[in-house]
Motif scaffolding. Structure first.
Motif, PDB file in Angstrom:
ATOM      1  N   TYR A  10       0.695  -1.155   0.142  1.00 13.23           N
ATOM      2  CA  TYR A  10      -0.111   0.037   0.295  1.00 13.23           C
ATOM      3  C   TYR A  10       0.813   1.285  -0.049  1.00 13.23           C
ATOM      4  CZ  TYR A  10      -3.807  -3.195   1.521  1.00 13.23           C
ATOM      5  OH  TYR A  10      -4.856  -4.111   1.632  1.00 13.23           O
ATOM      6  N   THR A  11       2.172   1.161  -0.765  1.00 15.64           N
ATOM      7  CA  THR A  11       2.949   2.489  -0.766  1.00 15.64           C
ATOM      8  C   THR A  11       2.862   2.863  -2.210  1.00 15.64           C
ATOM      9  OG1 THR A  11       4.277   1.829   0.984  1.00 15.64           O
ATOM     10  CG2 THR A  11       4.927   3.483  -0.118  1.00 15.64           C
ATOM     11  N   TYR A  12       2.614   4.145  -2.532  1.00 12.45           N
ATOM     12  CA  TYR A  12       2.568   4.648  -3.665  1.00 12.45           C
ATOM     13  C   TYR A  12       3.997   4.934  -4.292  1.00 12.45           C
ATOM     14  CZ  TYR A  12      -2.579   5.232  -3.635  1.00 12.45           C
ATOM     15  OH  TYR A  12      -3.831   4.895  -3.616  1.00 12.45           O
ATOM     16  N   LEU A  35       2.309  14.244  -1.534  1.00 16.02           N
ATOM     17  CA  LEU A  35       2.950  14.318  -0.271  1.00 16.02           C
ATOM     18  C   LEU A  35       1.815  14.033   0.756  1.00 16.02           C
ATOM     19  CD1 LEU A  35       4.767  17.854  -0.550  1.00 16.02           C
ATOM     20  CD2 LEU A  35       5.640  15.213  -0.953  1.00 16.02           C
ATOM     21  N   LYS A  36       0.593  14.205   0.629  1.00 14.61           N
ATOM     22  CA  LYS A  36      -0.368  13.848   1.653  1.00 14.61           C
ATOM     23  C   LYS A  36      -1.035  12.231   1.443  1.00 14.61           C
ATOM     24  CE  LYS A  36      -3.882  16.042   2.551  1.00 14.61           C
ATOM     25  NZ  LYS A  36      -5.203  16.954   2.815  1.00 14.61           N
ATOM     26  N   HIS A  37      -0.566  11.600   0.341  1.00 17.35           N
ATOM     27  CA  HIS A  37      -1.009  10.307   0.030  1.00 17.35           C
ATOM     28  C   HIS A  37       0.279   9.583  -0.330  1.00 17.35           C
ATOM     29  CE1 HIS A  37      -5.115  11.760   0.042  1.00 17.35           C
ATOM     30  NE2 HIS A  37      -4.627  12.780  -0.769  1.00 17.35           N
ATOM     31  N   GLU A  38       1.087   9.164   0.700  1.00 16.53           N
ATOM     32  CA  GLU A  38       2.186   8.261   0.467  1.00 16.53           C
ATOM     33  C   GLU A  38       1.844   6.743   0.385  1.00 16.53           C
ATOM     34  OE1 GLU A  38       6.493   7.173   2.329  1.00 16.53           O
ATOM     35  OE2 GLU A  38       5.310   8.825   3.302  1.00 16.53           O
ATOM     36  N   PHE A  39       0.587   6.705   1.343  1.00 17.36           N
ATOM     37  CA  PHE A  39       0.140   5.180   1.367  1.00 17.36           C
ATOM     38  C   PHE A  39      -1.247   5.105   1.053  1.00 17.36           C
ATOM     39  CE2 PHE A  39       3.573   5.874   4.749  1.00 17.36           C
ATOM     40  CZ  PHE A  39       4.352   5.288   4.495  1.00 17.36           C
ATOM     41  N   ASN A  40      -1.908   4.014   1.181  1.00  9.83           N
ATOM     42  CA  ASN A  40      -3.250   3.745   0.828  1.00  9.83           C
ATOM     43  C   ASN A  40      -3.988   5.028   1.470  1.00  9.83           C
ATOM     44  OD1 ASN A  40      -5.842   2.902   1.012  1.00  9.83           O
ATOM     45  ND2 ASN A  40      -5.364   1.013   2.123  1.00  9.83           N
ATOM     46  N   ASP A  41      -4.936   5.906   0.973  1.00  8.24           N
ATOM     47  CA  ASP A  41      -5.565   6.775   1.629  1.00  8.24           C
ATOM     48  C   ASP A  41      -6.894   6.721   1.397  1.00  8.24           C
ATOM     49  OD1 ASP A  41      -5.848   9.457   2.766  1.00  8.24           O
ATOM     50  OD2 ASP A  41      -6.803   9.907   0.863  1.00  8.24           O
ATOM     51  N   TYR A  42      -7.559   6.203   2.459  1.00  4.12           N
ATOM     52  CA  TYR A  42      -8.905   5.579   2.360  1.00  4.12           C
ATOM     53  C   TYR A  42      -9.552   5.489   3.763  1.00  4.12           C
ATOM     54  CZ  TYR A  42     -13.317   4.133   0.121  1.00  4.12           C
ATOM     55  OH  TYR A  42     -14.728   3.995  -0.289  1.00  4.12           O
ATOM     56  N   TRP A  75       2.483   1.026  -7.438  1.00  2.08           N
ATOM     57  CA  TRP A  75       2.934   0.839  -6.114  1.00  2.08           C
ATOM     58  C   TRP A  75       4.212   0.113  -6.086  1.00  2.08           C
ATOM     59  CZ3 TRP A  75      -1.080   1.675  -3.049  1.00  2.08           C
ATOM     60  CH2 TRP A  75      -2.394   1.672  -3.187  1.00  2.08           C
ATOM     61  N   THR A  76       5.061   0.498  -4.935  1.00  5.01           N
ATOM     62  CA  THR A  76       6.410   0.078  -4.729  1.00  5.01           C
ATOM     63  C   THR A  76       6.696  -1.286  -4.994  1.00  5.01           C
ATOM     64  OG1 THR A  76       6.316   0.279  -2.377  1.00  5.01           O
ATOM     65  CG2 THR A  76       6.748   2.154  -3.467  1.00  5.01           C
ATOM     66  N   HIS A  77       6.039  -2.178  -4.300  1.00  4.00           N
ATOM     67  CA  HIS A  77       6.262  -3.660  -4.522  1.00  4.00           C
ATOM     68  C   HIS A  77       5.253  -4.483  -5.260  1.00  4.00           C
ATOM     69  CE1 HIS A  77       8.823  -1.974  -1.291  1.00  4.00           C
ATOM     70  NE2 HIS A  77       9.496  -2.893  -1.624  1.00  4.00           N
ATOM     71  N   PRO A  78       5.371  -4.609  -6.367  1.00  2.00           N
ATOM     72  CA  PRO A  78       4.154  -5.214  -7.287  1.00  2.00           C
ATOM     73  C   PRO A  78       3.982  -6.718  -7.067  1.00  2.00           C
ATOM     74  CG  PRO A  78       5.903  -4.126  -8.568  1.00  2.00           C
ATOM     75  CD  PRO A  78       6.503  -4.269  -7.495  1.00  2.00           C
TER      76      PRO A  78
END
Length: 262
Positions: A44-46, A58-65, A173-176
């Motif tokens: 969940y890391t963009y 900058l506000k949404h480095e990770f899954n934002d929900y 995502w960083t880790h496919p």
């Protein structure tokens, strides 16, 4: 670092001034970021390239929900996760590639069944549903990852797919892809730890809302709802320790799988 990590929002008058329902109030307060840490991999890391699909990188480095969505979806598969997989299936869940190979075989098997007009309904239920019952998709996210949780004796095998591509061809995502194994008891403790941290922080957040929210925001009612949700989630976590409630027909799966053409 914990297995399940999150960030809740701060008390912002603009965010909460329009709250007019105690039910929606709790749900909307969980709007934050969430990610899973699996040693060197983070789910969940963009990526930096994903700025093209995010309003504010900058506000949404990770899954934002809404984190409540994760809580609800995850708890729904606890009972299935609790059931250990039979040993003959262990090679099928060693990696994402072996899992995909099994799914391809099962789909081909089912297609043959369909053409021969036999066993199709029963075999579909048996051959593939055990995978789907242990999956945690994120269909509410753009290109959301899917994570599978498979219990192997006293360990848990976690496999994920997060290979969505941006229009440029760069990964979202960083880790496919990946897999990670950990002790099952530790896995359960990590979920219990997440519950304690999440609902405690929610309590603290709700308690600070009074001076920021509308008159219709009933702080005491939302605090009560937070406690009720924590009790419900903690009860769901106990399902991870009650594998005897699952009754999958593994013998039919074994018979089909072991007689496959290799």
């Amino acid at each position: 670092m914990a297995l399940i990590n999150f960030r809740l929002p701060g008390t912002d008058e603009a965010t909460y001034s329009g709250v007019n329902s105690t039910i929606n109030g709790w749900f909307y307060l969980t709007d934050g970021e969430l990610w899973l840490e699996l040693e060197e991999s983070t789910i969940y890391t963009y990526t930096r390239d994903s700025e093209s699909v995010l309003s504010d990188l900058l506000k949404h480095e990770f899954n934002d929900y809404y984190i409540s969505r994760f809580v609800e979806d995850f708890s729904e598969i606890f009972q299935a996760i609790s059931e250990p997989l039979p040993e003959f299936l262990h090679p099928a869940i060693e990696t994402y590639k072996t899992l995909e190979a099994y799914k391809l075989w099962a789909s081909t098997f089912l297609e043959c069944d369909y053409q021969e007009k036999k066993y199709i309904d029963t075999n579909y239920e048996i051959l593939l549903t055990w995978i789907y019952r242990r999956s945690l998709p994120a269909n509410h996210l753009i290109g959301g990852p899917t994570i599978w949780f498979f219990r192997i004796f006293d360990q848990i095998q976690i496999i994920w797919r997060a290979d969505h591509k941006l229009p440029s061809g760069a990964p979202l995502w960083t880790h496919p892809f990946g897999e990670y194994k950990m002790d099952y008891d530790l896995f359960v403790k990590e979920i219990q730890d997440f519950s304690k941290r999440f609902f405690t922080e929610m309590n603290q957040l709700i308690a600070t809302i009074k001076d920021y929210a509308s008159k219709n925001f009933d702080v005491e009612s939302v605090l009560k709802q937070n406690l009720e949700r924590q009790v419900a989630f903690d009860d769901d976590v106990l399902r991870l320790l009650t594998s005897d409630l699952m009754t999958t027909d593994w013998e039919t799966v074994r018979r089909c799988y072991e007689n496959r053409k290799v």
